[in-house]
Design a protein around this motif. Sequence first.
Motif, PDB file in Angstrom:
ATOM      1  N   THR A   1     -10.932  -0.963   0.065  1.00  0.00           N
ATOM      2  CA  THR A   1      -9.908  -1.993   0.207  1.00  0.00           C
ATOM      3  C   THR A   1      -8.589  -1.294   0.483  1.00  0.00           C
ATOM      4  OG1 THR A   1      -9.488  -1.976  -2.172  1.00  0.00           O
ATOM      5  CG2 THR A   1     -11.090  -3.582  -1.350  1.00  0.00           C
ATOM      6  N   PHE A   2      -7.715  -1.947   1.211  1.00  0.00           N
ATOM      7  CA  PHE A   2      -6.405  -1.359   1.492  1.00  0.00           C
ATOM      8  C   PHE A   2      -5.580  -1.277   0.212  1.00  0.00           C
ATOM      9  CE2 PHE A   2      -7.638  -3.571   5.493  1.00  0.00           C
ATOM     10  CZ  PHE A   2      -8.021  -2.426   6.170  1.00  0.00           C
ATOM     11  N   ASP A   3      -5.653  -2.297  -0.607  1.00  0.00           N
ATOM     12  CA  ASP A   3      -4.994  -2.328  -1.913  1.00  0.00           C
ATOM     13  C   ASP A   3      -5.905  -1.606  -2.913  1.00  0.00           C
ATOM     14  OD1 ASP A   3      -4.091  -2.958  -4.469  1.00  0.00           O
ATOM     15  OD2 ASP A   3      -4.095  -5.125  -4.148  1.00  0.00           O
ATOM     16  N   ALA A   4      -5.480  -0.444  -3.364  1.00  0.00           N
ATOM     17  CA  ALA A   4      -6.303   0.353  -4.289  1.00  0.00           C
ATOM     18  C   ALA A   4      -6.567  -0.380  -5.597  1.00  0.00           C
ATOM     19  CB  ALA A   4      -5.632   1.692  -4.568  1.00  0.00           C
ATOM     20  N   CYS A   5      -5.688  -1.299  -5.974  1.00  0.00           N
ATOM     21  CA  CYS A   5      -5.861  -2.014  -7.235  1.00  0.00           C
ATOM     22  C   CYS A   5      -7.037  -2.982  -7.200  1.00  0.00           C
ATOM     23  CB  CYS A   5      -4.580  -2.747  -7.615  1.00  0.00           C
ATOM     24  SG  CYS A   5      -3.208  -1.632  -7.954  1.00  0.00           S
ATOM     25  N   LYS A   6      -7.632  -3.175  -6.058  1.00  0.00           N
ATOM     26  CA  LYS A   6      -8.846  -3.989  -5.966  1.00  0.00           C
ATOM     27  C   LYS A   6     -10.094  -3.145  -6.238  1.00  0.00           C
ATOM     28  CE  LYS A   6      -6.910  -7.483  -2.948  1.00  0.00           C
ATOM     29  NZ  LYS A   6      -6.927  -8.620  -3.830  1.00  0.00           N
ATOM     30  N   GLU A   7      -9.897  -1.845  -6.462  1.00  0.00           N
ATOM     31  CA  GLU A   7     -10.981  -0.922  -6.806  1.00  0.00           C
ATOM     32  C   GLU A   7     -10.956  -0.716  -8.322  1.00  0.00           C
ATOM     33  OE1 GLU A   7     -13.949   1.217  -7.350  1.00  0.00           O
ATOM     34  OE2 GLU A   7     -13.613   0.614  -5.263  1.00  0.00           O
ATOM     35  N   PRO A   8     -11.937  -1.242  -9.049  1.00  0.00           N
ATOM     36  CA  PRO A   8     -11.913  -1.156 -10.519  1.00  0.00           C
ATOM     37  C   PRO A   8     -11.778   0.266 -11.059  1.00  0.00           C
ATOM     38  CG  PRO A   8     -13.597  -2.700  -9.799  1.00  0.00           C
ATOM     39  CD  PRO A   8     -13.079  -2.020  -8.556  1.00  0.00           C
ATOM     40  N   SER A   9     -12.397   1.243 -10.427  1.00  0.00           N
ATOM     41  CA  SER A   9     -12.300   2.611 -10.945  1.00  0.00           C
ATOM     42  C   SER A   9     -10.872   3.147 -10.838  1.00  0.00           C
ATOM     43  CB  SER A   9     -13.274   3.546 -10.226  1.00  0.00           C
ATOM     44  OG  SER A   9     -12.960   3.656  -8.853  1.00  0.00           O
ATOM     45  N   PHE A  10     -10.132   2.704  -9.839  1.00  0.00           N
ATOM     46  CA  PHE A  10      -8.732   3.108  -9.729  1.00  0.00           C
ATOM     47  C   PHE A  10      -7.898   2.472 -10.838  1.00  0.00           C
ATOM     48  CE2 PHE A  10      -4.432   1.985  -8.199  1.00  0.00           C
ATOM     49  CZ  PHE A  10      -3.884   3.262  -8.215  1.00  0.00           C
TER      50      PHE A  10
ATOM     51  N   THR B   1       2.327   3.614   5.274  1.00  0.00           N
ATOM     52  CA  THR B   1       3.323   2.946   4.433  1.00  0.00           C
ATOM     53  C   THR B   1       3.169   1.431   4.458  1.00  0.00           C
ATOM     54  OG1 THR B   1       4.818   4.721   5.119  1.00  0.00           O
ATOM     55  CG2 THR B   1       5.780   2.905   3.860  1.00  0.00           C
ATOM     56  N   HIS B   2       2.911   0.875   5.617  1.00  0.00           N
ATOM     57  CA  HIS B   2       2.886  -0.582   5.779  1.00  0.00           C
ATOM     58  C   HIS B   2       1.530  -1.211   5.469  1.00  0.00           C
ATOM     59  CE1 HIS B   2       1.320   0.894   9.566  1.00  0.00           C
ATOM     60  NE2 HIS B   2       0.973  -0.321   9.922  1.00  0.00           N
ATOM     61  N   ILE B   3       0.549  -0.403   5.150  1.00  0.00           N
ATOM     62  CA  ILE B   3      -0.785  -0.958   4.862  1.00  0.00           C
ATOM     63  C   ILE B   3      -1.180  -0.600   3.429  1.00  0.00           C
ATOM     64  CG2 ILE B   3      -3.202  -1.118   5.590  1.00  0.00           C
ATOM     65  CD1 ILE B   3      -2.253  -0.244   8.421  1.00  0.00           C
ATOM     66  N   CYS B   4      -1.867   0.506   3.254  1.00  0.00           N
ATOM     67  CA  CYS B   4      -2.401   0.864   1.928  1.00  0.00           C
ATOM     68  C   CYS B   4      -1.303   1.139   0.903  1.00  0.00           C
ATOM     69  CB  CYS B   4      -3.344   2.052   2.042  1.00  0.00           C
ATOM     70  SG  CYS B   4      -4.819   1.685   3.029  1.00  0.00           S
ATOM     71  N   VAL B   5      -0.261   1.840   1.319  1.00  0.00           N
ATOM     72  CA  VAL B   5       0.828   2.128   0.372  1.00  0.00           C
ATOM     73  C   VAL B   5       1.482   0.820  -0.060  1.00  0.00           C
ATOM     74  CG1 VAL B   5       3.070   3.260   0.081  1.00  0.00           C
ATOM     75  CG2 VAL B   5       1.199   4.466   1.254  1.00  0.00           C
ATOM     76  N   TYR B   6       1.864  -0.004   0.900  1.00  0.00           N
ATOM     77  CA  TYR B   6       2.532  -1.272   0.595  1.00  0.00           C
ATOM     78  C   TYR B   6       1.684  -2.156  -0.327  1.00  0.00           C
ATOM     79  CZ  TYR B   6       4.220  -6.014   1.174  1.00  0.00           C
ATOM     80  OH  TYR B   6       4.662  -7.297   0.924  1.00  0.00           O
ATOM     81  N   GLN B   7       0.429  -2.377   0.041  1.00  0.00           N
ATOM     82  CA  GLN B   7      -0.410  -3.286  -0.744  1.00  0.00           C
ATOM     83  C   GLN B   7      -0.654  -2.759  -2.154  1.00  0.00           C
ATOM     84  OE1 GLN B   7      -3.899  -4.837   1.273  1.00  0.00           O
ATOM     85  NE2 GLN B   7      -2.855  -4.787   3.253  1.00  0.00           N
ATOM     86  N   THR B   8      -0.867  -1.463  -2.279  1.00  0.00           N
ATOM     87  CA  THR B   8      -1.105  -0.872  -3.600  1.00  0.00           C
ATOM     88  C   THR B   8       0.152  -0.926  -4.461  1.00  0.00           C
ATOM     89  OG1 THR B   8      -2.809   0.564  -2.666  1.00  0.00           O
ATOM     90  CG2 THR B   8      -1.863   1.224  -4.800  1.00  0.00           C
ATOM     91  N   VAL B   9       1.277  -0.584  -3.876  1.00  0.00           N
ATOM     92  CA  VAL B   9       2.551  -0.612  -4.608  1.00  0.00           C
ATOM     93  C   VAL B   9       2.845  -2.017  -5.119  1.00  0.00           C
ATOM     94  CG1 VAL B   9       5.055  -0.519  -4.189  1.00  0.00           C
ATOM     95  CG2 VAL B   9       3.610   1.428  -3.581  1.00  0.00           C
ATOM     96  N   MET B  10       2.677  -3.008  -4.263  1.00  0.00           N
ATOM     97  CA  MET B  10       2.992  -4.372  -4.688  1.00  0.00           C
ATOM     98  C   MET B  10       2.051  -4.840  -5.797  1.00  0.00           C
ATOM     99  SD  MET B  10       5.705  -4.752  -3.067  1.00  0.00           S
ATOM    100  CE  MET B  10       6.033  -6.318  -3.864  1.00  0.00           C
ATOM    101  N   HIS B  11       0.801  -4.429  -5.749  1.00  0.00           N
ATOM    102  CA  HIS B  11      -0.144  -4.818  -6.796  1.00  0.00           C
ATOM    103  C   HIS B  11       0.157  -4.085  -8.112  1.00  0.00           C
ATOM    104  CE1 HIS B  11      -4.486  -6.414  -7.415  1.00  0.00           C
ATOM    105  NE2 HIS B  11      -3.804  -6.484  -8.534  1.00  0.00           N
TER     106      HIS B  11
END
Length: 179
Positions: A77-86, A105-115
Amino acid sequence: MIRREDTGLLVIDIQGRLAQIVHESEQMLANTANLINGARLLQLPVLWLEQNPERLGSTTASLAELLAPAEPITKYTFDACKEPSFVEAVRRTKVSTWLVCGVETHICVYQTVMHLKKLGYDVELVCDCVSSRTLFNKQLAMEKMAARGIGMTSVEMCLYELVVDCRAGEFRDLLKIVR
């Protein structure tokens, strides 16, 4: 102000060919190496992620060497927070603030940071350690994150903030990293 005792470093998806083709990749990789070295010197918890490594490749070798012996957390997933192990790894660190670097920055970094923010963590984007294939997308993501309360910092700024005092035992070694 960030504090050493409750801050960790998150390295997102600096891997494969993508790490070589993002805007100003050489400088971003050099800055990220300095950030990782500083985090290790200051004994911060460090987590690192790889997006679909079977397709995108492994973390850039020079950074993977600095991140070892830890292993990357694989995600799809682009948002790492959707990965339970993370999310579990984040919780195990018991830190409340995350310094974040990586691509894109605008994909995985952005989505993970916001989550991470939604989960209650303070987040500082290390702006000279993030990139996207285009400068426009990097800038757009940084503006959007800043408008939503994400802190902005640089390698030098955050490392000096964490070391606090020029009399600290690590200060001389930190100078070697940032200069």
